[in-house]
Design an enzyme around this catalytic site. Structure first.
Site, PDB file in Angstrom:
ATOM      1  N   CYS A   2       0.862  -1.184   0.000  1.00 35.25           N
ATOM      2  CA  CYS A   2       0.000   0.000   0.000  1.00 35.25           C
ATOM      3  C   CYS A   2       0.897   1.233   0.000  1.00 35.25           C
ATOM      4  CB  CYS A   2      -0.862   0.025   1.255  1.00 35.25           C
ATOM      5  SG  CYS A   2      -1.848  -1.455   1.460  1.00 35.25           S
ATOM      6  N   ARG A  27       1.555   0.999  -6.134  1.00 31.98           N
ATOM      7  CA  ARG A  27       1.690   0.092  -4.977  1.00 31.98           C
ATOM      8  C   ARG A  27       0.377  -0.610  -4.633  1.00 31.98           C
ATOM      9  NH1 ARG A  27       6.362   1.997  -1.833  1.00 31.98           N
ATOM     10  NH2 ARG A  27       5.478   1.149   0.061  1.00 31.98           N
ATOM     11  N   TRP A  74      -3.676  -1.982  -1.413  1.00 31.14           N
ATOM     12  CA  TRP A  74      -3.706  -3.291  -2.058  1.00 31.14           C
ATOM     13  C   TRP A  74      -4.183  -4.233  -0.977  1.00 31.14           C
ATOM     14  CZ3 TRP A  74      -0.727  -7.963  -1.510  1.00 31.14           C
ATOM     15  CH2 TRP A  74      -1.017  -8.908  -2.490  1.00 31.14           C
ATOM     16  N   ASN A 100       0.516   0.190   6.055  1.00 32.76           N
ATOM     17  CA  ASN A 100       1.091  -0.665   5.008  1.00 32.76           C
ATOM     18  C   ASN A 100       1.759  -1.817   5.734  1.00 32.76           C
ATOM     19  OD1 ASN A 100       2.146  -1.738   2.697  1.00 32.76           O
ATOM     20  ND2 ASN A 100       3.850  -0.294   2.548  1.00 32.76           N
ATOM     21  N   GLY A 101       1.449  -3.049   5.329  1.00 31.56           N
ATOM     22  CA  GLY A 101       2.075  -4.206   5.990  1.00 31.56           C
ATOM     23  C   GLY A 101       1.007  -5.104   6.596  1.00 31.56           C
ATOM     24  N   GLU A 496       9.061 -16.382 -18.242  1.00 37.91           N
ATOM     25  CA  GLU A 496       8.754 -14.942 -18.213  1.00 37.91           C
ATOM     26  C   GLU A 496       7.679 -14.601 -19.226  1.00 37.91           C
ATOM     27  OE1 GLU A 496       9.203 -12.677 -16.237  1.00 37.91           O
ATOM     28  OE2 GLU A 496       8.818 -10.846 -17.364  1.00 37.91           O
ATOM     29  N   LYS A 500       4.107 -12.848 -18.249  1.00 38.40           N
ATOM     30  CA  LYS A 500       3.625 -11.602 -18.891  1.00 38.40           C
ATOM     31  C   LYS A 500       2.230 -11.786 -19.459  1.00 38.40           C
ATOM     32  CE  LYS A 500       6.189  -8.721 -17.660  1.00 38.40           C
ATOM     33  NZ  LYS A 500       6.600  -9.540 -16.629  1.00 38.40           N
ATOM     34  N   GLU A 503      -0.379 -12.154 -16.512  1.00 39.81           N
ATOM     35  CA  GLU A 503      -0.665 -10.994 -15.642  1.00 39.81           C
ATOM     36  C   GLU A 503      -1.258  -9.834 -16.444  1.00 39.81           C
ATOM     37  OE1 GLU A 503       2.605  -9.165 -13.572  1.00 39.81           O
ATOM     38  OE2 GLU A 503       3.989  -9.531 -15.192  1.00 39.81           O
ATOM     39  N   HIS A 519       7.014 -35.121 -20.681  1.00 41.46           N
ATOM     40  CA  HIS A 519       6.859 -35.832 -19.389  1.00 41.46           C
ATOM     41  C   HIS A 519       5.552 -35.472 -18.710  1.00 41.46           C
ATOM     42  CE1 HIS A 519      10.913 -37.392 -19.690  1.00 41.46           C
ATOM     43  NE2 HIS A 519      11.325 -36.186 -20.026  1.00 41.46           N
ATOM     44  N   LYS A 618       2.453  -3.376  -7.653  1.00 40.51           N
ATOM     45  CA  LYS A 618       3.779  -3.305  -8.266  1.00 40.51           C
ATOM     46  C   LYS A 618       4.828  -4.013  -7.422  1.00 40.51           C
ATOM     47  CE  LYS A 618       6.823  -2.168 -11.252  1.00 40.51           C
ATOM     48  NZ  LYS A 618       6.873  -2.993 -12.489  1.00 40.51           N
TER      49      LYS A 618
HETATM   50  C1  AGP Z   1       6.350  -9.003 -12.793  1.00 43.72           C
HETATM   51  O1  AGP Z   1       5.796  -8.469 -13.973  1.00 43.72           O
HETATM   52  C2  AGP Z   1       5.449  -8.793 -11.600  1.00 43.72           C
HETATM   53  N1  AGP Z   1       5.154  -7.413 -11.428  1.00 43.72           N
HETATM   54  C3  AGP Z   1       5.980  -9.460 -10.351  1.00 43.72           C
HETATM   55  O2  AGP Z   1       6.193 -10.824 -10.633  1.00 43.72           O
HETATM   56  C4  AGP Z   1       7.319  -8.884  -9.809  1.00 43.72           C
HETATM   57  O3  AGP Z   1       8.378  -9.205 -10.673  1.00 43.72           O
HETATM   58  C5  AGP Z   1       7.593  -9.529  -8.440  1.00 43.72           C
HETATM   59  O4  AGP Z   1       6.542  -9.192  -7.558  1.00 43.72           O
HETATM   60  C6  AGP Z   1       8.932  -9.095  -7.839  1.00 43.72           C
HETATM   61  O5  AGP Z   1       8.920  -7.715  -7.616  1.00 43.72           O
HETATM   62  P1  AGP Z   1      10.329  -7.008  -7.228  1.00 43.72           P
HETATM   63  O6  AGP Z   1      11.235  -7.144  -8.430  1.00 43.72           O
HETATM   64  O7  AGP Z   1       9.973  -5.591  -6.931  1.00 43.72           O
HETATM   65  O8  AGP Z   1      10.887  -7.731  -6.042  1.00 43.72           O
END
Ligand code: AGP
Length: 623
Positions: A2, A27, A74, A100-101, A496, A500, A503, A519, A618
């Site tokens: 957050c 965030r 969040w 936050n937390g 990766e 992408k 998400e 497998h 993020k």
């Molecule tokens: C990647 O597109 C995502 N936003 C997510 O997997 C991100 O890479 C992950 O949460 C790690 O974040 P960081 O690099 O800030 O630690």
């Protein structure tokens, strides 16, 4: 995670708080709210959903208060509803808290407070804090002492903003293993979870220590340990940045950041690699003066030669970068490398000793799982090294060695330019370690450095092929399930690419080591399932092609990322994303770009929220 903000001074608080929340919206964006003190009364204004909803409310309410706190959420405990939106207030509406937390012992605290007659209006852990503080204030009107008694009962990692109707000339901030920055202005003060939100107003900042309370007034900031001992620290001067959240003509931040990759790579490369004829140098003057002494690789050559094991901890895209780092360091240094999903490390004792190098990769430097994992490594005697895009992050303060990427803030939740920069840092680190350990020749080192310097131009070449990439991509927009496959250096690329697509477009996708398909996973293939294979000339080309042919034999829709001039690929694949010829070892820097663009085009075509996908934030600062 957050975002927390605060303001007090002579200007209206709401516009300032809103502007800072815009910088922090990455965030989390499930809800947002403000608590301001107007004519001696606490006024709470909050709205579910995007920050724009709160903005609409403020345009209607037009608060004139000059002191307040704000929050963008969040959701961790309790769904995104008005009742669960922050700020949370006490029973008589005189205290407000933003958080936050996670308060790990909130359940027992809530039960105790309910037993004392406190009523809860939300499902959040945060509401426990405001009632607990209210209860402590009833014992003793000294709000600072009440705050100290409150936090002494709370378990977990958290950052708080607090405002009290009976103390309209100040706000309080509490930091416990998170990050909070206080901005010191001219007869005004600012608070924010991220210094970027403060630096648009002042270049004098104070970062709260890991367990610290700040009493913030317009003309003073006092800092106290959790034991109540006053800490004296002067603000430091940083680059004031009129941090602009500006798409610069792009439809989305994501496309802007994909296009920034050549620039970001050039900036990161030029920072650490002056010339292919020179050694990689990580000990450079960093742009963040407050880091002085923190940045760079401090291990001595002797210590570097003593390393007999490397482990990498990270999450999500950063984990995929760590996987590429594994292949690179093993190839160049001949050292065994393990890569762990940081949250999995939490479940077991992270082994290591004074011959282990543990690397934490995190663009935000705030990811709770990664921070917790690197703290385990610190405890086991490892050398620690961080690769991050945020030199002002918590991670930067924890590690002995620090490599900072030069990406600027990545606003879009999906990581792109920071992934490219993390990869470059692993290549540079691999070369750096190998040169010191003598595990590669000077010629090979020079060849790799030259190759790295050519990558930005290769990406620019691909960015010129967008129309072709988009046309191929939209043929896949109807897919319900997509399989990505790659081998060796590009197995992480397959993972990766799948992340992408998931998400951004919400289409289910899986990434596999190409050889693993037979497998079990091959059972999911039929004419409705696209298989996207990363096909790069080199050690694994033939085998990857065979795996693709096995998939074709199951009538899958075949898509390849293949190099210019590959005449074999068209015989097996229905669609091809052409990329320029590139050294297999460096190819992850190139093969991921068409996959980033493909995910963007499909998500945009499907009308998804490209920069702020549902359910995501993020950086995830909760474990
Ligand atoms: C990647 O597109 C995502 N936003 C997510 O997997 C991100 O890479 C992950 O949460 C790690 O974040 P960081 O690099 O800030 O630690």
């Amino acid at each position: 995670m957050c975002g927390i903000v605060g303001y007090l001074g002579s200007n209206k608080a709401a516009p300032v708080l809103l502007s800072k929340l815009r910088v922090l919206e990455y965030r989390g964006y499930d809800s947002a709210g403000l608590a301001v003190i107007e004519s001696g009364r606490l006024n709470i204004l909050k709205a579910v959903g995007k920050l724009s909803n709160l903005e609409t409310l403020l345009q209607k309410e037009r608060p004139t208060a000059t002191v307040g706190i704000g929050h963008t959420r969040w959701a961790t405990h309790g769904s995104p509803t008005d009742a669960n939106a922050h700020p949370h207030v006490n029973h008589n509406g005189t205290l407000a808290v933003v958080h936050n937390g996670i308060i790990e012992n909130y359940a027992e605290l809530k039960t105790e407070l309910q037993g004392k007659g406190y009523e809860f209006l939300s499902d959040t852990d945060t509401e426990v804090i405001v009632h607990l503080l209210s209860h402590e204030l009833e014992k003793d009107k000294d709000i600072l002492q009440a705050i100290l008694r409150t936090v002494s009962q709370m378990a977990g990692a958290y950052a708080l903003g607090i405002v009290s109707q009976t103390h309209p000339d100040r706000i309080f901030a509490v930091n416990h293993h998170y990050s909070l920055t206080v901005g010191v202005g001219d007869h005004e003060s600012f608070l924010a979870s991220d210094s970027a939100a403060v630096r648009q107003y002042t270049n004098k900042i104070l970062r709260l220590a890991q367990s610290e309370v700040a009493e913030i007034k317009a003309d003073s900031v006092r800092l106290f340990s959790f034991e109540g001992v006053e800490n004296h620290r002067e603000p430091i001067s940083v680059e004031a940045s009129a941090y602009k959240i500006d798409k610069e003509g792009y439809k989305h931040f994501l496309m802007k950041e994909i296009h920034e990759q050549p620039l970001v790579l050039r900036q990161t490369l030029s920072k650490y690699l002056v010339s292919p004829d020179k050694p990689v140098n990580f000990n450079v003057e960093d742009f963040s003066p407050e880091l002085s002494g923190l940045y760079g690789v401090k291990m001595t050559d002797e210590e570097i030669r003593s390393i007999d094991r490397v482990q990498i901890v990270a999450c999500g895209t950063a984990y995929h970068a760590g996987m590429v780092g594994k292949y690179v360091i093993e190839e160049l240094c001949g050292i065994p490398v393990e890569v762990d999903i940081a949250s999995e490390v939490r479940g077991r004792k992270l082994l290591g000793n004074n011959k282990t190098l543990t690397i934490a990769v995190s663009q935000s430097g705030e990811t709770a799982d990664t921070l917790a994992a690197i703290k385990d490594a610190i405890g086991n005697g490892s050398f620690t090294l961080g690769i991050t895009n945020r030199s002002d992050s918590h991670l930067a303060t924890l590690v002995q060695n620090l490599i900072v990427t030069e990406c600027g803030i990545e606003v879009s939740v999906a990581a792109t330019k920071t992934y490219a920069a993390q990869l470059v840092c692993f290549y540079l680190l691999g070369i750096y370690l190998a040169e010191i350990r003598g595990s590669i020749t000077k010629e090979r080192a020079k060849e790799l450095k030259k190759g790295l310097n050519q990558v930005p131009a290769l990406i620019e070449l691909m960015l010129g092929r967008e129309d072709a990439y988009r046309a191929e991509s939209l043929k896949l927009a109807d897919a319900q399930d997509v399989v990505f496959i790659g081998r060796g250096f590009n197995y992480p690329t397959a993972l990766e690419g799948a992340l992408k697509l998931k998400e951004l477009s919400y289409i289910h996708a899986s990434g596999y080591a190409a050889g693993e398909l037979k497998h079990g996973p091959i059972a999911v293939l039929d004419s409705s399932v696209p298989v996207i294979a990363i096909l790069v000339p080199g050690k694994v080309y033939e085998k990857t092609l065979s795996n693709a042919q096995e998939s074709r034999a199951r009538n899958a829709r075949m898509v390849a990322v293949a190099v210019d001039g590959d005449e074999v690929a068209p015989k097996t694949f229905d669609y091809i994303f052409r990329i320029p010829v590139v050294d297999e070892l460096l190819s992850p820097l190139v093969t991921v770009v068409p996959l980033q663009l493909m995910s963007y085009y499909i998500a945009d075509y499907l009308g998804k929220d490209v920069d702020q996908p549902r359910n995501l934030a993020k950086s995830v600062t909760v474990e």
